[in-house]
Design a protein around this motif. Structure first.
Motif, PDB file in Angstrom:
ATOM      1  N   ASP A 183       0.887  -1.167   0.000  1.00  0.00           N
ATOM      2  CA  ASP A 183       0.000   0.000   0.000  1.00  0.00           C
ATOM      3  C   ASP A 183       0.926   1.218   0.000  1.00  0.00           C
ATOM      4  OD1 ASP A 183      -1.287   2.244   1.397  1.00  0.00           O
ATOM      5  OD2 ASP A 183      -2.859   0.866   2.062  1.00  0.00           O
TER       6      ASP A 183
ATOM      7  N   SER B 136      -0.736   6.552  -2.369  1.00  0.00           N
ATOM      8  CA  SER B 136      -1.982   6.887  -1.668  1.00  0.00           C
ATOM      9  C   SER B 136      -2.180   8.365  -1.327  1.00  0.00           C
ATOM     10  CB  SER B 136      -2.082   6.066  -0.375  1.00  0.00           C
ATOM     11  OG  SER B 136      -1.745   4.730  -0.616  1.00  0.00           O
TER      12      SER B 136
ATOM     13  N   ASN C  65      -3.979  12.103  -1.019  1.00  0.00           N
ATOM     14  CA  ASN C  65      -5.331  12.532  -0.683  1.00  0.00           C
ATOM     15  C   ASN C  65      -5.881  13.371  -1.823  1.00  0.00           C
ATOM     16  OD1 ASN C  65      -5.320  11.273   1.820  1.00  0.00           O
ATOM     17  ND2 ASN C  65      -4.218  12.996   2.726  1.00  0.00           N
TER      18      ASN C  65
ATOM     19  N   HIS D 125       5.257  13.383  -0.877  1.00  0.00           N
ATOM     20  CA  HIS D 125       4.745  12.108  -1.380  1.00  0.00           C
ATOM     21  C   HIS D 125       5.794  11.311  -2.148  1.00  0.00           C
ATOM     22  CE1 HIS D 125       0.820  14.287  -0.959  1.00  0.00           C
ATOM     23  NE2 HIS D 125       0.542  13.141  -0.374  1.00  0.00           N
TER      24      HIS D 125
ATOM     25  N   HIS E   9      -4.034   3.368  -2.107  1.00  0.00           N
ATOM     26  CA  HIS E   9      -5.141   3.532  -1.154  1.00  0.00           C
ATOM     27  C   HIS E   9      -5.509   5.026  -1.146  1.00  0.00           C
ATOM     28  CE1 HIS E   9      -7.391   2.218   2.441  1.00  0.00           C
ATOM     29  NE2 HIS E   9      -6.956   3.277   3.095  1.00  0.00           N
TER      30      HIS E   9
ATOM     31  N   TYR F 225     -10.298   7.265   9.801  1.00  0.00           N
ATOM     32  CA  TYR F 225      -9.148   6.705   9.085  1.00  0.00           C
ATOM     33  C   TYR F 225      -8.786   5.293   9.584  1.00  0.00           C
ATOM     34  CZ  TYR F 225      -4.334   7.088   7.074  1.00  0.00           C
ATOM     35  OH  TYR F 225      -3.156   6.913   6.399  1.00  0.00           O
TER      36      TYR F 225
ATOM     37  N   ASP G 201      -8.889   1.593   7.634  1.00  0.00           N
ATOM     38  CA  ASP G 201      -7.698   0.750   7.507  1.00  0.00           C
ATOM     39  C   ASP G 201      -7.957  -0.674   8.014  1.00  0.00           C
ATOM     40  OD1 ASP G 201      -5.530   1.775   6.124  1.00  0.00           O
ATOM     41  OD2 ASP G 201      -4.976   3.139   7.746  1.00  0.00           O
TER      42      ASP G 201
ATOM     43  N   TYR H 244       2.772  -1.244   4.442  1.00  0.00           N
ATOM     44  CA  TYR H 244       2.260   0.119   4.312  1.00  0.00           C
ATOM     45  C   TYR H 244       3.421   1.089   4.363  1.00  0.00           C
ATOM     46  CZ  TYR H 244      -2.121  -2.114   5.673  1.00  0.00           C
ATOM     47  OH  TYR H 244      -3.216  -2.925   5.729  1.00  0.00           O
TER      48      TYR H 244
ATOM     49  N   THR I 157       4.410   4.860   4.663  1.00  0.00           N
ATOM     50  CA  THR I 157       3.962   6.241   4.922  1.00  0.00           C
ATOM     51  C   THR I 157       5.031   6.983   5.718  1.00  0.00           C
ATOM     52  OG1 THR I 157       3.017   6.105   7.151  1.00  0.00           O
ATOM     53  CG2 THR I 157       1.612   5.354   5.342  1.00  0.00           C
TER      54      THR I 157
ATOM     55  N   GLN J 152       2.954   8.898  10.796  1.00  0.00           N
ATOM     56  CA  GLN J 152       1.799   8.016  10.961  1.00  0.00           C
ATOM     57  C   GLN J 152       2.131   6.732  11.718  1.00  0.00           C
ATOM     58  OE1 GLN J 152      -0.923   7.511   7.701  1.00  0.00           O
ATOM     59  NE2 GLN J 152      -0.277   9.394   6.686  1.00  0.00           N
TER      60      GLN J 152
ATOM     61  N   HIS K  66      -0.438   5.796  14.364  1.00  0.00           N
ATOM     62  CA  HIS K  66      -1.688   5.333  13.743  1.00  0.00           C
ATOM     63  C   HIS K  66      -1.601   3.841  13.389  1.00  0.00           C
ATOM     64  CE1 HIS K  66      -4.883   4.861  10.747  1.00  0.00           C
ATOM     65  NE2 HIS K  66      -3.978   4.532   9.857  1.00  0.00           N
ATOM     66  N   PHE K  67      -0.483   3.453  12.756  1.00  0.00           N
ATOM     67  CA  PHE K  67      -0.364   2.050  12.357  1.00  0.00           C
ATOM     68  C   PHE K  67      -0.194   1.141  13.564  1.00  0.00           C
ATOM     69  CE2 PHE K  67       0.250   4.062   8.279  1.00  0.00           C
ATOM     70  CZ  PHE K  67      -0.484   3.225   7.454  1.00  0.00           C
TER      71      PHE K  67
HETATM   72  N1  ARG Z   1      -3.760   9.053   2.294  1.00  0.00           N
HETATM   73  C1  ARG Z   1      -2.872   8.979   3.398  1.00  0.00           C
HETATM   74  C2  ARG Z   1      -2.053  10.263   3.490  1.00  0.00           C
HETATM   75  O1  ARG Z   1      -1.799  10.909   2.494  1.00  0.00           O
HETATM   76  C3  ARG Z   1      -1.918   7.813   3.306  1.00  0.00           C
HETATM   77  C4  ARG Z   1      -2.581   6.477   3.271  1.00  0.00           C
HETATM   78  C5  ARG Z   1      -1.653   5.376   3.636  1.00  0.00           C
HETATM   79  N2  ARG Z   1      -2.281   4.072   3.587  1.00  0.00           N
HETATM   80  C6  ARG Z   1      -3.115   3.603   4.496  1.00  0.00           C
HETATM   81  N3  ARG Z   1      -3.659   2.436   4.302  1.00  0.00           N
HETATM   82  N4  ARG Z   1      -3.413   4.264   5.602  1.00  0.00           N
HETATM   83  O2  ARG Z   1      -1.630  10.598   4.563  1.00  0.00           O
END
Ligand code: ARG
Length: 572
Positions: A127, A130, A132, A141, A167, A316, A320, A338, A340, A344, A347-348
């Protein structure tokens, strides 16, 4: 090199076990202990003997000295010489090993060289990227996009079946904001014309206005709720916003040579969340916290994981969790990665824990791969307001500069536009992927774009140089390789390390391991090129050997550059 290390390790294991007892120290364990000496004049491979001290009840230098005399070890194919330095046993690999094994193997295997099958029959979901929707695709990014894609390529190279998922952040209150802004200040014509830029401008305007008039936020929330309830007008706008954004992202992906197997974004999981929320509820894992439903993670030293807002809308982490369950059922992955920013990480960690608490026994197959922040020429980045550095602009600036260099140095080049794009974009990616991913990096455009120095243009140019040499060379014979120069041996040594380097990059989720390897190969090749006449070598076997080394370098670079999202133009 891997083969050599395994044989060497087996011989050492045999020698140690002979004295200390059967199976006290296996070959795999010893293989993992082998190192590359920091100073190559000491040897090509080193075995630290400190761990044997307890087993053999002797001091490490004495052990090293005894092993150096061991006949089985000395007779391992490829051992040139052995010497002792303190508690280390240093091995020099014989030229014959490169002549008979390494170089012919590369010639024979071609594109298959360096691959492994450790991933055979296993599936990895990745993933990454991704973005936004309707927010700018900025330099921040770059990390998720190129680290993610490199990891996909690296896993494929090791035989894994890979599924790349974008994603997309295509759901959430930002759409309420955008709908409000569009109806207040936008027009179809303008947005159609400006594409994602038009959307970003509306988004930025929304925030500026909402700073003055916070009631706009309530309006935005109301519009998002309407969207959640399938209001046809809002759905239409939402789809259009996504379409415009995707068109823009795809241009960037094309420049990077990136494709995805799925663009299932956050909205895709809307109808898949209730099942998971219900499961959480029935397992007694949900708690009310100021009206919101959360999972308490205090026992694990983490803040609560938010599942439902006060008004019952999802978040969010909820998406997930639903997405992970969906992916497990759909792809039956062995690993789901994943990529990122490290911002984050919490979060994970939180929702991975929730998945574990829900009793999903595959929770430990979820892997978060974080990376550090990026600033460019000292500029810091913020997403909510207008002062962002767009990835597109960075690429464009790089392409422009490279075009100038090509115009100067090689004005007649065919495919100039395509090449300048490959080299310009490659320069940015290479510069970025040279650092350990977790490090915060500050980008200096001029450094990235230099043609000499540790850069993308330098390694792509090295590849092009091998191509042009091979264009002029004759047939290569794998059975007439004779190493006559230390520069040849050095290059062969680097080339022999490809496969183990790939394995290390995969094990550490670290593309920079490959970037640095590509640099090492390029440096060794250029040194060899400057010191050893290739096509003009008089002796036929010498010429054949050097051409074979050029071909082997070409093969390795051709496989390795795409592993870090670099293209391989044959002429620059
Ligand atoms: N869209 C999110 C961002 O830009 C990242 C997503 C990452 N993937 C996930 N499965 N949470 O911060």
């Amino acid at each position: 090199m891997q083969k050599f290390k395994k044989q060497l390790a087996a011989a050492v294991s045999e020698a140690v076990c002979k004295t200390a007892g059967d199976n006290v120290c296996g070959a795999d364990e010893i293989c993992a202990m082998l190192e590359y000496p920091p100073d190559p004049t000491m040897g090509d491979i080193a075995l630290p003997c400190f761990r044997f001290a307890k087993l053999l009840r002797k001091a490490p230098p004495a052990i090293a000295a005894a092993l150096a005399e061991d006949a089985t070890i000395k007779s391992v194919d490829g051992v040139g010489s052995v010497n002792v330095s303190g508690g280390y046993l240093n091995f020099r690999i014989s030229d014959g090993y490169y002549e008979k094994n390494v170089i012919p193997e590369i010639l024979e295997k071609g594109d298959g060289y360096g691959r492994s099958d450790i991933g055979k029959g296993k599936t990895v979901v990745l993933d990454y990227s991704s973005p936004n929707v309707a927010k700018p695709f900025h330099i921040g990014h770059l990390g998720t996009t190129v680290i993610g894609h490199s990891l996909k390529k690296l896993h494929e190279f090791c035989g894994y079946n890979c599924v790349g998922i974008n994603h997309l952040g295509d759901w959430g209150t930002q759409f309420g904001k955008l709908i409000v802004a569009y109806r207040k200040w936008g027009s179809e014509k303008e947005v159609e014309k400006d594409g994602i830029d038009g959307l970003v401008a509306l988004y930025v305007r929304f925030h500026e206005e909402a700073d003055k008039d916070p009631s706009l936020n309530d309006l935005a929330r109301a519009e998002f709720t309407k969207l959640e309830h399938h209001d046809p007008d809002n759905i239409k706008l939402w789809k259009w916003f996504i379409e415009l954004s995707l068109a823009e992202y795809k241009k960037t992906y094309d420049q990077l040579g990136i494709t995805f197997d799925s663009y299932n974004g956050e909205s895709f999981y809307t109808d898949k969340m209730p099942e998971q929320v219900e499961k959480l509820r029935s397992m007694g894992l949900l708690k009310l916290d100021d009206g919101a439903s959360v999972v308490d993670l205090s026992e694990y030293n983490m803040p609560v994981c938010l599942i439902l807002k006060r008004d019952g809308s999802t978040l969010y982490p909820t998406r997930d969790i639903a997405a992970a369950v969906y992916r497990k059922r759909t792809y039956n992955f062995d690993k789901c990665i994943y990529v990122t920013s490290s911002q984050q990480s919490l979060h994970f960690a939180q929702w991975f824990k929730v998945v574990e608490l829900m009793g999903y026994d595959w929770y430990d197959e979820l892997v978060h791969v974080p990376y550090g922040t990026v600033s460019i020429d000292g500029v810091k980045l913020s997403t909510r307001h207008g002062n962002v550095v767009l990835l597109r602009d960075v690429f464009e600036a790089a392409i422009e500069k490279v075009t100038k260099v090509i115009d100067e140095k090689n004005p007649g080049l065919e495919n100039k536009k395509e090449t300048a794009e490959a080299v310009g974009v490659g320069a940015i990616v290479f510069y970025y992927l040279m650092n350990n991913r977790i490090k915060d990096i500050s980008f200096r455009m001029d450094d990235a774009l230099s043609f000499d120095g540790n850069t993308g243009p330098y390694v792509q140019y090295t590849y092009a140089r091998t191509c042009s040499l091979l264009e002029k060379s004759g047939e290569i014979r794998g059975d007439r390789i004779k190493i006559t120069s230390p520069y040849e041996a050095e290059l062969a040594k680097e080339l022999s390390r490809f496969s183990e380097t790939v394995l290390r990059a995969v094990a550490e989720y670290e593309p920079s391991v490959i970037t640095r390897y590509i640099l090492a190969v390029s440096t060794a090749f250029n040194r060899f090129y400057h010191e050893c006449p290739i096509l003009s070598a008089e002796d036929e076997d010498v010429r054949n050997t050097r051409t074979a080394l050029t071909k082997a370098t070409n093969t390795v670079l051709h496989s390795a550059l795409p592993l870090i999202c670099l293209k391989t133009p044959e002429k620059i």
